[in-house]
Design a protein around this motif. Structure first.
Motif, PDB file in Angstrom:
ATOM      1  N   MET A   1       5.263   0.876   7.695  1.00  0.00           N
ATOM      2  CA  MET A   1       4.604   0.692   6.593  1.00  0.00           C
ATOM      3  C   MET A   1       3.524  -0.637   6.844  1.00  0.00           C
ATOM      4  O   MET A   1       4.232  -2.055   7.012  1.00  0.00           O
ATOM      5  CB  MET A   1       4.885   0.349   5.333  1.00  0.00           C
ATOM      6  N   SER A   2       2.470  -0.585   6.541  1.00  0.00           N
ATOM      7  CA  SER A   2       1.466  -1.201   5.941  1.00  0.00           C
ATOM      8  C   SER A   2       1.575  -2.999   5.275  1.00  0.00           C
ATOM      9  O   SER A   2       2.315  -2.369   4.105  1.00  0.00           O
ATOM     10  CB  SER A   2       0.306  -1.446   6.214  1.00  0.00           C
ATOM     11  N   LYS A   3       1.044  -4.414   5.469  1.00  0.00           N
ATOM     12  CA  LYS A   3       1.587  -5.033   4.365  1.00  0.00           C
ATOM     13  C   LYS A   3       0.680  -4.632   3.340  1.00  0.00           C
ATOM     14  O   LYS A   3       1.291  -4.570   1.604  1.00  0.00           O
ATOM     15  CB  LYS A   3       0.998  -6.151   5.170  1.00  0.00           C
ATOM     16  N   THR A   4      -0.741  -3.970   3.362  1.00  0.00           N
ATOM     17  CA  THR A   4      -0.982  -3.904   2.406  1.00  0.00           C
ATOM     18  C   THR A   4      -1.009  -2.581   1.260  1.00  0.00           C
ATOM     19  O   THR A   4      -0.548  -2.825  -0.290  1.00  0.00           O
ATOM     20  CB  THR A   4      -2.973  -2.822   2.537  1.00  0.00           C
ATOM     21  N   SER A   5      -0.067  -1.328   2.216  1.00  0.00           N
ATOM     22  CA  SER A   5       0.102  -0.232   1.266  1.00  0.00           C
ATOM     23  C   SER A   5       1.472  -0.804   0.860  1.00  0.00           C
ATOM     24  O   SER A   5       2.509  -0.890  -0.347  1.00  0.00           O
ATOM     25  CB  SER A   5       0.337   0.418   2.175  1.00  0.00           C
ATOM     26  N   PHE A   6       2.233  -1.417   1.839  1.00  0.00           N
ATOM     27  CA  PHE A   6       4.331  -2.337   0.943  1.00  0.00           C
ATOM     28  C   PHE A   6       3.156  -2.941  -0.600  1.00  0.00           C
ATOM     29  O   PHE A   6       3.864  -2.757  -1.187  1.00  0.00           O
ATOM     30  CB  PHE A   6       4.266  -3.270   1.975  1.00  0.00           C
ATOM     31  N   LEU A   7       2.370  -3.463  -0.619  1.00  0.00           N
ATOM     32  CA  LEU A   7       2.139  -4.409  -1.571  1.00  0.00           C
ATOM     33  C   LEU A   7       1.997  -3.431  -3.043  1.00  0.00           C
ATOM     34  O   LEU A   7       1.912  -4.188  -3.842  1.00  0.00           O
ATOM     35  CB  LEU A   7       0.780  -5.421  -1.702  1.00  0.00           C
ATOM     36  N   ARG A   8       1.116  -2.601  -2.122  1.00  0.00           N
ATOM     37  CA  ARG A   8       0.631  -1.431  -3.571  1.00  0.00           C
ATOM     38  C   ARG A   8       1.870  -0.483  -3.959  1.00  0.00           C
ATOM     39  O   ARG A   8       1.851  -0.202  -5.527  1.00  0.00           O
ATOM     40  CB  ARG A   8      -0.038  -0.573  -2.563  1.00  0.00           C
ATOM     41  N   LYS A   9       3.155  -0.171  -3.261  1.00  0.00           N
ATOM     42  CA  LYS A   9       4.114   0.514  -3.705  1.00  0.00           C
ATOM     43  C   LYS A   9       4.363  -0.328  -4.370  1.00  0.00           C
ATOM     44  O   LYS A   9       4.804  -0.008  -5.015  1.00  0.00           O
ATOM     45  CB  LYS A   9       5.317   0.935  -2.450  1.00  0.00           C
ATOM     46  N   VAL A  10       4.916  -1.761  -3.943  1.00  0.00           N
ATOM     47  CA  VAL A  10       5.308  -2.756  -5.011  1.00  0.00           C
ATOM     48  C   VAL A  10       5.036  -2.650  -6.629  1.00  0.00           C
ATOM     49  O   VAL A  10       5.675  -2.531  -7.650  1.00  0.00           O
ATOM     50  CB  VAL A  10       6.243  -4.200  -4.380  1.00  0.00           C
ATOM     51  N   ASN A  11       3.820  -2.831  -6.389  1.00  0.00           N
ATOM     52  CA  ASN A  11       3.400  -2.774  -7.741  1.00  0.00           C
ATOM     53  C   ASN A  11       2.865  -1.316  -8.481  1.00  0.00           C
ATOM     54  O   ASN A  11       2.356  -1.241  -9.781  1.00  0.00           O
ATOM     55  CB  ASN A  11       1.675  -3.358  -8.063  1.00  0.00           C
TER      56      ASN A  11
END
Length: 266
Positions: A1-11
């Motif tokens: 998982m990319s960093k961008t998609s990880f942060l998006r999932k968290v939020n």
């Protein structure tokens, strides 16, 4: 998982917990979350950076990051495991300071056990999984109880280019005397102007900044090396062990020997 998609999932779902345990470190750019974050770097050390300050996060301490705070984390040593539990802001705790204030706190045995209990969990957790959801609510309360005495070490940061060069020099030469007179002369300032530069841009004195930098360097060396405390004393710019031990204890609320023992004990 990319960093961008990880942060998006968290939020994505602000009212759900999000759990992520990683066996590898990831350096994210400056970012924020719509949830509070418990961050526990097991067996390693890192720097927690905000736009205004930089905090050293030693082993066996957890980092609390309130929702909305811009930050990133830079790793200094390899970790056994990186634990992240993101907590929805609708959950209130008995420690209201956690709503707005970041802090670094010792990990209690109970908290460590509870974090490890969630090791196989991943992703969003809501009240459709009552057992896990209630456990995380309890964990949130345990965090509030554990977050009583923060580690009182934070270095202010600056965007002032002239001061940034001076700060870099201090960090590179922390084993040297570094008096106000010497630094002022080296960078072509009067002592009064240099003092004002630190106070106006960092909201601290030159001497206090150097002292905190020495103590943070000492914490790194105590954690990352097997050097004796006497050797660390001189590598951090102190002339004698008793003076170093006194300043360390007064700043960190624990002796250098006990800090090393505690941070390497789990």
């Amino acid at each position: 998982m990319s960093k961008t998609s990880f942060l998006r999932k968290v939020n994505t779902n602000k009212d759900l917990f999000y759990v992520a345990h990683e066996g590898i470190e990831k350096n994210f750019p400056i970012h924020s979350h719509n949830k509070h974050q418990l961050y526990y770097l097991e067996g390693g050390a890192a720097y927690f950076n905000t736009p205004r300050k930089s905090f050293f996060v030693p082993a066996n301490h957890f980092l609390w990051i309130p929702a909305g705070l811009e930050h990133n984390i830079i790793f200094r040593t390899k970790a056994k495991m990186v634990h992240n539990i993101y907590i929805p802001t609708i959950l209130k705790t008995s420690n209201p300071s956690l709503e707005t204030n970041a802090g670094i706190y010792p990990v209690t045995n109970l908290l460590a056990e509870m974090i490890n209990y969630t090791l196989s969990w991943k992703g969003e957790i809501g009240n459709d999984d009552q057992e896990k959801f209630q456990f995380l609510i309890t964990l949130n309360n345990v965090i509030a109880s554990a977050a009583n005495l923060p580690l009182p070490i934070a270095l202010p940061t600056t965007n002032n280019e002239s001061l940034s060069e001076i700060v870099k020099y201090i960090h590179r030469n922390i084993d040297q005397p570094l008096s106000l007179d010497y630094i002022a002369e080296k960078f072509s300032y009067s002592t009064r102007t240099l003092s004002r530069l630190f106070q106006n841009n960092l909201n601290t004195s030159f001497l206090q900044y150097v002292k905190l930098t020495r103590i943070i360097k000492a914490m790194e060396l105590l954690l990352q090396t097997d050097l004796s405390i006497s050797e660390i004393t001189f590598k951090c710019g102190y002339n004698n062990l008793s003076s170093f031990s006194y300043v360390f204890h007064k700043t960190v609320n624990i002796s250098p020997a006990d800090f090393r023992k505690k941070t390497k004990s789990k």
